[in-house]
Scaffold this motif. Structure first.
Motif, PDB file in Angstrom:
ATOM      1  N   THR A 181      30.289  45.356  45.275  1.00 41.32           N
ATOM      2  CA  THR A 181      29.170  45.247  44.343  1.00 41.32           C
ATOM      3  C   THR A 181      29.040  43.816  43.818  1.00 41.32           C
ATOM      4  N   ALA A 182      30.176  43.189  43.491  1.00 36.74           N
ATOM      5  CA  ALA A 182      30.157  41.829  42.972  1.00 36.74           C
ATOM      6  C   ALA A 182      29.598  40.847  43.992  1.00 36.74           C
ATOM      7  N   GLY A 183      29.844  41.110  45.269  1.00 36.89           N
ATOM      8  CA  GLY A 183      29.372  40.216  46.317  1.00 36.89           C
ATOM      9  C   GLY A 183      27.858  40.148  46.429  1.00 36.89           C
ATOM     10  N   ARG A 184      27.149  41.045  45.766  1.00 42.21           N
ATOM     11  CA  ARG A 184      25.687  41.060  45.819  1.00 42.21           C
ATOM     12  C   ARG A 184      25.058  40.276  44.672  1.00 42.21           C
ATOM     13  N   ARG A 185      25.875  39.725  43.770  1.00 43.38           N
ATOM     14  CA  ARG A 185      25.351  38.986  42.624  1.00 43.38           C
ATOM     15  C   ARG A 185      25.158  37.517  42.978  1.00 43.38           C
ATOM     16  N   SER A 186      24.404  36.825  42.136  1.00 46.26           N
ATOM     17  CA  SER A 186      24.093  35.406  42.379  1.00 46.26           C
ATOM     18  C   SER A 186      25.181  34.522  41.774  1.00 46.26           C
ATOM     19  N   ASN A 187      26.386  34.640  42.299  1.00 49.70           N
ATOM     20  CA  ASN A 187      27.517  33.908  41.755  1.00 49.70           C
ATOM     21  C   ASN A 187      27.506  32.444  42.188  1.00 49.70           C
ATOM     22  N   VAL A 188      27.759  31.560  41.232  1.00 51.60           N
ATOM     23  CA  VAL A 188      27.924  30.131  41.498  1.00 51.60           C
ATOM     24  C   VAL A 188      29.290  29.722  40.973  1.00 51.60           C
ATOM     25  N   HIS A 189      30.073  29.020  41.803  1.00 55.41           N
ATOM     26  CA  HIS A 189      31.446  28.677  41.448  1.00 55.41           C
ATOM     27  C   HIS A 189      31.593  27.176  41.210  1.00 55.41           C
ATOM     28  N   GLY A 190      32.334  26.827  40.183  1.00 52.24           N
ATOM     29  CA  GLY A 190      32.681  25.437  39.913  1.00 52.24           C
ATOM     30  C   GLY A 190      34.182  25.270  39.909  1.00 52.24           C
ATOM     31  N   LEU A 191      34.700  24.297  40.670  1.00 52.29           N
ATOM     32  CA  LEU A 191      36.139  24.033  40.727  1.00 52.29           C
ATOM     33  C   LEU A 191      36.435  22.813  39.849  1.00 52.29           C
ATOM     34  N   VAL A 192      37.224  23.014  38.810  1.00 50.43           N
ATOM     35  CA  VAL A 192      37.506  21.944  37.852  1.00 50.43           C
ATOM     36  C   VAL A 192      39.004  21.875  37.598  1.00 50.43           C
ATOM     37  N   GLU A 193      39.440  20.754  37.023  1.00 50.16           N
ATOM     38  CA  GLU A 193      40.832  20.624  36.609  1.00 50.16           C
ATOM     39  C   GLU A 193      40.883  19.945  35.251  1.00 50.16           C
ATOM     40  N   PHE A 194      41.799  20.433  34.407  1.00 53.64           N
ATOM     41  CA  PHE A 194      41.930  19.923  33.052  1.00 53.64           C
ATOM     42  C   PHE A 194      43.382  19.536  32.784  1.00 53.64           C
ATOM     43  N   ASP A 195      43.548  18.487  31.981  1.00 52.90           N
ATOM     44  CA  ASP A 195      44.873  18.005  31.605  1.00 52.90           C
ATOM     45  C   ASP A 195      45.459  18.945  30.538  1.00 52.90           C
ATOM     46  N   VAL A 196      46.534  19.624  30.887  1.00 51.99           N
ATOM     47  CA  VAL A 196      47.157  20.574  29.961  1.00 51.99           C
ATOM     48  C   VAL A 196      48.539  20.098  29.521  1.00 51.99           C
ATOM     49  N   THR A 197      48.778  18.804  29.621  1.00 49.01           N
ATOM     50  CA  THR A 197      50.087  18.264  29.269  1.00 49.01           C
ATOM     51  C   THR A 197      50.457  18.567  27.828  1.00 49.01           C
ATOM     52  N   GLU A 198      49.512  18.333  26.909  1.00 50.39           N
ATOM     53  CA  GLU A 198      49.788  18.552  25.492  1.00 50.39           C
ATOM     54  C   GLU A 198      50.064  20.023  25.197  1.00 50.39           C
ATOM     55  N   ALA A 199      49.248  20.914  25.750  1.00 48.50           N
ATOM     56  CA  ALA A 199      49.438  22.350  25.513  1.00 48.50           C
ATOM     57  C   ALA A 199      50.768  22.829  26.087  1.00 48.50           C
ATOM     58  N   PHE A 202      51.394  34.088  40.065  1.00 51.18           N
ATOM     59  CA  PHE A 202      52.193  34.623  41.160  1.00 51.18           C
ATOM     60  C   PHE A 202      52.717  33.544  42.113  1.00 51.18           C
ATOM     61  N   GLY A 203      52.468  32.280  41.826  1.00 51.07           N
ATOM     62  CA  GLY A 203      52.919  31.225  42.718  1.00 51.07           C
ATOM     63  C   GLY A 203      53.181  29.941  41.957  1.00 51.07           C
ATOM     64  N   GLN A 204      53.449  28.878  42.700  1.00 52.52           N
ATOM     65  CA  GLN A 204      53.727  27.589  42.103  1.00 52.52           C
ATOM     66  C   GLN A 204      52.853  26.535  42.758  1.00 52.52           C
ATOM     67  N   GLY A 205      52.634  25.419  42.038  1.00 51.19           N
ATOM     68  CA  GLY A 205      51.831  24.344  42.578  1.00 51.19           C
ATOM     69  C   GLY A 205      50.361  24.510  42.253  1.00 51.19           C
ATOM     70  N   GLY A 206      49.562  23.490  42.624  1.00 52.79           N
ATOM     71  CA  GLY A 206      48.140  23.511  42.330  1.00 52.79           C
ATOM     72  C   GLY A 206      47.348  24.334  43.317  1.00 52.79           C
ATOM     73  N   GLY A 207      46.041  24.489  43.028  1.00 52.58           N
ATOM     74  CA  GLY A 207      45.168  25.233  43.926  1.00 52.58           C
ATOM     75  C   GLY A 207      44.183  26.098  43.182  1.00 52.58           C
ATOM     76  N   TRP A 208      43.031  26.345  43.834  1.00 53.37           N
ATOM     77  CA  TRP A 208      41.969  27.150  43.248  1.00 53.37           C
ATOM     78  C   TRP A 208      41.803  28.454  44.034  1.00 53.37           C
ATOM     79  N   ALA A 209      41.209  29.440  43.387  1.00 49.27           N
ATOM     80  CA  ALA A 209      40.819  30.679  44.054  1.00 49.27           C
ATOM     81  C   ALA A 209      39.353  30.946  43.733  1.00 49.27           C
ATOM     82  N   VAL A 210      38.600  31.417  44.724  1.00 49.42           N
ATOM     83  CA  VAL A 210      37.182  31.722  44.536  1.00 49.42           C
ATOM     84  C   VAL A 210      36.983  33.208  44.798  1.00 49.42           C
ATOM     85  N   SER A 211      36.420  33.892  43.794  1.00 46.55           N
ATOM     86  CA  SER A 211      36.252  35.339  43.911  1.00 46.55           C
ATOM     87  C   SER A 211      34.906  35.757  43.344  1.00 46.55           C
ATOM     88  N   PRO A 212      34.234  36.717  43.968  1.00 48.92           N
ATOM     89  CA  PRO A 212      33.015  37.263  43.358  1.00 48.92           C
ATOM     90  C   PRO A 212      33.364  38.031  42.096  1.00 48.92           C
TER      91      PRO A 212
END
Length: 263
Positions: free
Chosen positions: A24-42, A185-195
């Protein structure tokens, strides 16, 4: 060639629900943005709190807090169209968050709705997530739910049309925005794209260490990979970009993250 080690296992009713949701989600008008933020302080504040108190503050709770505050600043992100073409804009930011728990010795992610997250503190959200993680088998289905998942697929998938038909019912059942995580569930960087069936979903990816100029000096920082998904039927590009900018500002300044003295 022998196939004696092969086995056939039943397809669980819960997996049927996942299949229905994704189709059902795959039928929506999804737009994905891949971003990265500095979380050193947090991350440093989390480590300091753990060293001083022995308690590890939930990083997911911090992301949920920042997301809810950013949505509160851009309320038209927190909206759905109904079957009559009207747009329902909600005041409460109810965040459906994927939390990590253990069932029968296996680690898995299960959904939990944090209600009114835009009026909550990081500590309050943290406490709720920890309580939900300790709940007895959060994946257990009621008898009615089990029966519903045995209905024909086209009937089951009608449930996931609720966002388009009855936004208020969808909010009551599943919240208004979603946070899901693969980084847990893992280590290291990387993005996931999902409807998604949500107007806004944030997918937490990995955390990696990269060089960055800070006050004119090159230093190693920790960066969080996020996928921000919008329903383009409801949210245009410019408002989406402003929202992402606000979210990044809150995350990078560790907004709402307590210090040891504030514990």
């Amino acid at each position: 060639m022998s196939d004696r080690d092969d086995r056939i296992e039943p397809f669980s009713p819960r997996r049927r629900g996942t299949v229905d949701y994704m189709r059902t989600a795959g039928r929506r008008s999804n737009v994905h943005g891949l971003v990265e933020f500095d979380v050193t302080e947090a991350r440093q504040r989390i480590r300091t709190i753990e060293e001083e108190t022995g308690e590890q503050l939930s990083f997911t709770a911090f992301v949920v807090f920042c997301l809810a505050r950013a949505v509160d600043d851009h309320p038209h992100i927190n909206a759905y169209r109904d079957w009559r073409g009207r747009v329902h804009v909600f005041d409460d930011v109810d965040v459906n968050v994927l939390i990590e728990t253990t069932v029968d010795g296996e680690r898995m992610g299960v959904p939990h709705v944090v209600r009114g997250a835009n009026e909550r503190s990081v500590r309050s959200i943290h406490d709720e997530i920890r309580t939900a993680q300790k709940a007895p088998d959060p994946t257990a289905l009621s008898r009615l739910e089990t029966m519903a998942l045995r209905l024909p697929g086209f009937v089951r998938r009608l449930v996931w049309r609720l966002p388009q038909w009855f936004p208020r019912r969808w909010k009551d059942m599943a919240g208004t925005v979603a946070v899901t995580s693969v980084g847990m569930f893992g280590q290291g960087g990387g993005w996931a794209v999902s409807p998604t069936n949500y107007t806004l979903q944030v997918t937490i990816g990995g955390i990696s260490r990269k060089p960055r100029l800070v006050d004119g000096e090159l230093t190693t920082r920790e960066f969080l990979d996020l996928t921000v998904t919008f329903d383009h039927d409801v949210v245009d590009g410019a408002p989406a970009a402003r929202f992402v900018q606000r979210l990044g500002d809150l995350i990078e300044e560790a907004h709402g993250m307590p210090t040891v003295d504030e514990q």
